[in-house]
Design a protein around this motif. Sequence first.
Motif, mmCIF file in Angstrom:
data_model
loop_
_atom_site.group_PDB
_atom_site.id
_atom_site.type_symbol
_atom_site.label_atom_id
_atom_site.label_comp_id
_atom_site.label_asym_id
_atom_site.label_seq_id
_atom_site.Cartn_x
_atom_site.Cartn_y
_atom_site.Cartn_z
ATOM 1 N N SER A 356 -16.683 29.863 -8.326
ATOM 2 C CA SER A 356 -15.966 31.124 -8.557
ATOM 3 C C SER A 356 -16.742 32.271 -7.937
ATOM 4 O O SER A 356 -17.968 32.219 -7.787
ATOM 5 N N VAL A 357 -15.992 33.314 -7.584
ATOM 6 C CA VAL A 357 -16.562 34.580 -7.121
ATOM 7 C C VAL A 357 -15.779 35.694 -7.789
ATOM 8 O O VAL A 357 -14.539 35.683 -7.762
ATOM 9 N N ARG A 358 -16.479 36.618 -8.397
ATOM 10 C CA ARG A 358 -15.800 37.764 -9.004
ATOM 11 C C ARG A 358 -16.552 39.039 -8.644
ATOM 12 O O ARG A 358 -17.778 39.029 -8.442
ATOM 13 N N THR A 359 -15.818 40.128 -8.557
ATOM 14 C CA THR A 359 -16.396 41.433 -8.226
ATOM 15 C C THR A 359 -15.922 42.465 -9.243
ATOM 16 O O THR A 359 -14.842 42.350 -9.817
ATOM 17 N N TRP A 360 -16.725 43.472 -9.433
ATOM 18 C CA TRP A 360 -16.381 44.591 -10.303
ATOM 19 C C TRP A 360 -17.354 45.729 -10.018
ATOM 20 O O TRP A 360 -18.332 45.572 -9.275
ATOM 21 N N SER A 361 -17.092 46.883 -10.599
ATOM 22 C CA SER A 361 -17.982 48.029 -10.459
ATOM 23 C C SER A 361 -18.139 48.698 -11.821
ATOM 24 O O SER A 361 -17.193 48.758 -12.615
ATOM 25 N N GLU A 362 -19.343 49.185 -12.079
ATOM 26 C CA GLU A 362 -19.610 49.892 -13.330
ATOM 27 C C GLU A 362 -20.837 50.759 -13.152
ATOM 28 O O GLU A 362 -21.796 50.381 -12.467
ATOM 29 N N ALA A 363 -20.816 51.928 -13.745
ATOM 30 C CA ALA A 363 -21.962 52.854 -13.741
ATOM 31 C C ALA A 363 -22.488 53.113 -12.342
ATOM 32 O O ALA A 363 -23.691 53.153 -12.105
ATOM 33 N N GLY A 364 -21.566 53.267 -11.370
ATOM 34 C CA GLY A 364 -21.982 53.555 -10.010
ATOM 35 C C GLY A 364 -22.576 52.384 -9.270
ATOM 36 O O GLY A 364 -23.214 52.565 -8.225
ATOM 37 N N MET A 365 -22.387 51.165 -9.780
ATOM 38 C CA MET A 365 -22.927 49.956 -9.146
ATOM 39 C C MET A 365 -21.784 49.027 -8.763
ATOM 40 O O MET A 365 -20.831 48.833 -9.532
ATOM 41 N N ALA A 366 -21.880 48.451 -7.555
ATOM 42 C CA ALA A 366 -20.946 47.412 -7.117
ATOM 43 C C ALA A 366 -21.573 46.059 -7.401
ATOM 44 O O ALA A 366 -22.733 45.815 -7.044
ATOM 45 N N CYS A 367 -20.824 45.169 -8.043
ATOM 46 C CA CYS A 367 -21.369 43.885 -8.483
ATOM 47 C C CYS A 367 -20.518 42.747 -7.927
ATOM 48 O O CYS A 367 -19.284 42.823 -7.914
ATOM 49 N N VAL A 368 -21.203 41.697 -7.471
ATOM 50 C CA VAL A 368 -20.533 40.470 -7.051
ATOM 51 C C VAL A 368 -21.283 39.312 -7.680
ATOM 52 O O VAL A 368 -22.512 39.268 -7.662
ATOM 53 N N ALA A 369 -20.538 38.386 -8.306
ATOM 54 C CA ALA A 369 -21.132 37.250 -9.010
ATOM 55 C C ALA A 369 -20.548 35.964 -8.456
ATOM 56 O O ALA A 369 -19.329 35.803 -8.367
ATOM 57 N N VAL A 370 -21.428 35.035 -8.076
ATOM 58 C CA VAL A 370 -21.030 33.703 -7.593
ATOM 59 C C VAL A 370 -21.481 32.695 -8.634
ATOM 60 O O VAL A 370 -22.668 32.645 -8.997
ATOM 61 N N GLY A 371 -20.538 31.893 -9.144
ATOM 62 C CA GLY A 371 -20.854 30.965 -10.226
ATOM 63 C C GLY A 371 -20.368 29.562 -9.960
ATOM 64 O O GLY A 371 -19.561 29.306 -9.058
ATOM 65 N N ASP A 372 -20.893 28.654 -10.779
ATOM 66 C CA ASP A 372 -20.445 27.250 -10.731
ATOM 67 C C ASP A 372 -20.631 26.657 -12.120
ATOM 68 O O ASP A 372 -21.232 27.263 -13.000
ATOM 69 N N ARG A 373 -20.113 25.440 -12.296
ATOM 70 C CA ARG A 373 -20.208 24.758 -13.588
ATOM 71 C C ARG A 373 -21.186 23.584 -13.529
ATOM 72 O O ARG A 373 -21.193 22.734 -14.400
ATOM 73 N N GLY A 374 -22.007 23.559 -12.492
ATOM 74 C CA GLY A 374 -22.932 22.447 -12.352
ATOM 75 C C GLY A 374 -24.028 22.492 -13.403
ATOM 76 O O GLY A 374 -24.339 23.524 -13.987
ATOM 77 N N GLY A 375 -24.621 21.332 -13.631
ATOM 78 C CA GLY A 375 -25.718 21.244 -14.601
ATOM 79 C C GLY A 375 -27.060 21.304 -13.907
ATOM 80 O O GLY A 375 -27.924 20.464 -14.151
ATOM 81 N N GLY A 376 -27.208 22.283 -13.017
ATOM 82 C CA GLY A 376 -28.416 22.368 -12.204
ATOM 83 C C GLY A 376 -29.527 23.138 -12.886
ATOM 84 O O GLY A 376 -29.867 22.885 -14.041
ATOM 85 N N LEU A 377 -30.086 24.103 -12.184
ATOM 86 C CA LEU A 377 -31.240 24.834 -12.664
ATOM 87 C C LEU A 377 -30.831 25.894 -13.676
ATOM 88 O O LEU A 377 -29.701 26.392 -13.677
ATOM 89 N N THR A 378 -31.778 26.236 -14.524
ATOM 90 C CA THR A 378 -31.557 27.312 -15.485
ATOM 91 C C THR A 378 -31.857 28.650 -14.806
ATOM 92 O O THR A 378 -32.417 28.724 -13.714
#
Length: 443
Positions: A356-378
């Motif tokens: 997944s990839v999601r984007t949003w903005s808050e408090a003058g910051m642009a944010c992009v998050a890349v996620g997965d459901r794997g059981g990899g690293l913490t």
Amino acid sequence: MSRIAPPKSLLARNIALLIVLVMLSQVCSLTVLLHYVQRPRVERAAAVFANYVAILDSLLEAVPDDARAALMVRLDDRASAPKEAASAPLPNLLRLYRTYQRDVFLDSLRKQLPGDMPVRWQSEGGERLWIRMHAKSGPYWVALPIPGDAQGVGIDAAIILSLGLAALAAFTGYLIQRRLNRPLQDLARAARRVSAGETPPPLPTDGPTEIAAVSTAFNQMTEALQQAEKTRAVMLAGISHDIRTPLTKLRLAMAMAPLDQGDESFTAAAESYLDQIDTIVQQFMDFAGSSEREAAEPGDLNALVSRLAGDFAGLGHEFELTLGDVPSFPFRPIGMMRLLMNLMQNAVVYGRVGLSVRTWSEAGMACVAVGDRGGGLTAQELEALKAPFQRGRNARTHSGGTGLGLAIVERIAKLHGGTLQFHARDGGGLEVWAVMPVAASRV
């Protein structure tokens, strides 16, 4: 008992020291003024006044009774001193110097007068001195005006002028210190820009000699760093050229060589190795800072994310998109694309599912998050992988990496004035966040 901590800034420390020194000098000046100037002056005034009182007492005893009675009325004679008159008046904390002069005057006056002529000082209803005189019909108390020297006349103006000069000296010192601090603040800002990978303009060298020497040394250091950066770029470009040229020739020779059934597996493996070498070279180039020389321009982060997600979907890797309202802001297009591609590639290689990839903005910051459901690293393990050439335990089965992926992503995020963060994902898995200011001042 807690101790008061001194100010941390150089400006505050110097101003505090200056104020303390000015106050100490004022106290010393006032002490010298009162003890070595005013005290002798007041004692002389007391001696003159005592002589005047003695003459007046002799005159009252010598004049006829009828003339003495008229004179005593003019002197406001009384059988006893009024209750407002005191032998030891209370001190005035707001005017300690006047209290000091009054006490000196009374002590000196009592030493000059006979013991049977006590003195009282009246403060209420006007300041006056009450002295008991000798007379044939009995002692009388008369009121006499207080000499100006005993009242500290004129010293008020001197003290006010002294305090004014002290305030002027402190204010002048403050302005001088502010002027000295300004080049230091410019130096600190320039140093922060250098640490962020920027090239600040040369610092002015027309200030005080010491500050000018520091600014000159900083300018020389900046020039040396720029030259080293140019040398590094040339060296890396040469390495890239020298490695890629034979690789290209090898790839071409392999493609043109006649193949039989037994050579197909070898050719496929060789091409895979060539791809890995090419990837490694590109990662080294990215980590070396090629994005630092790229100019920033206003761009649409959501459009870039959508385009990359479409490219990955064409390769069989579907990313769930959740695009929020992110305003256009200046970023380095190629650098931002490398940041997103590295994060998405890591999710594909190590996470595999729940991309997944999601984007949003808050408090003058642009944010992009890349996620997965794997059981990899913490998230804690991923924090350690920000360091260059670090590979996680789940990378042992994957070849072709250098351990620079997250280091490259973090460097690009910092170039945009942002940060790289790791968060546990709701429902399992991890998300990697790139958080960057919309009005990036360091891009």
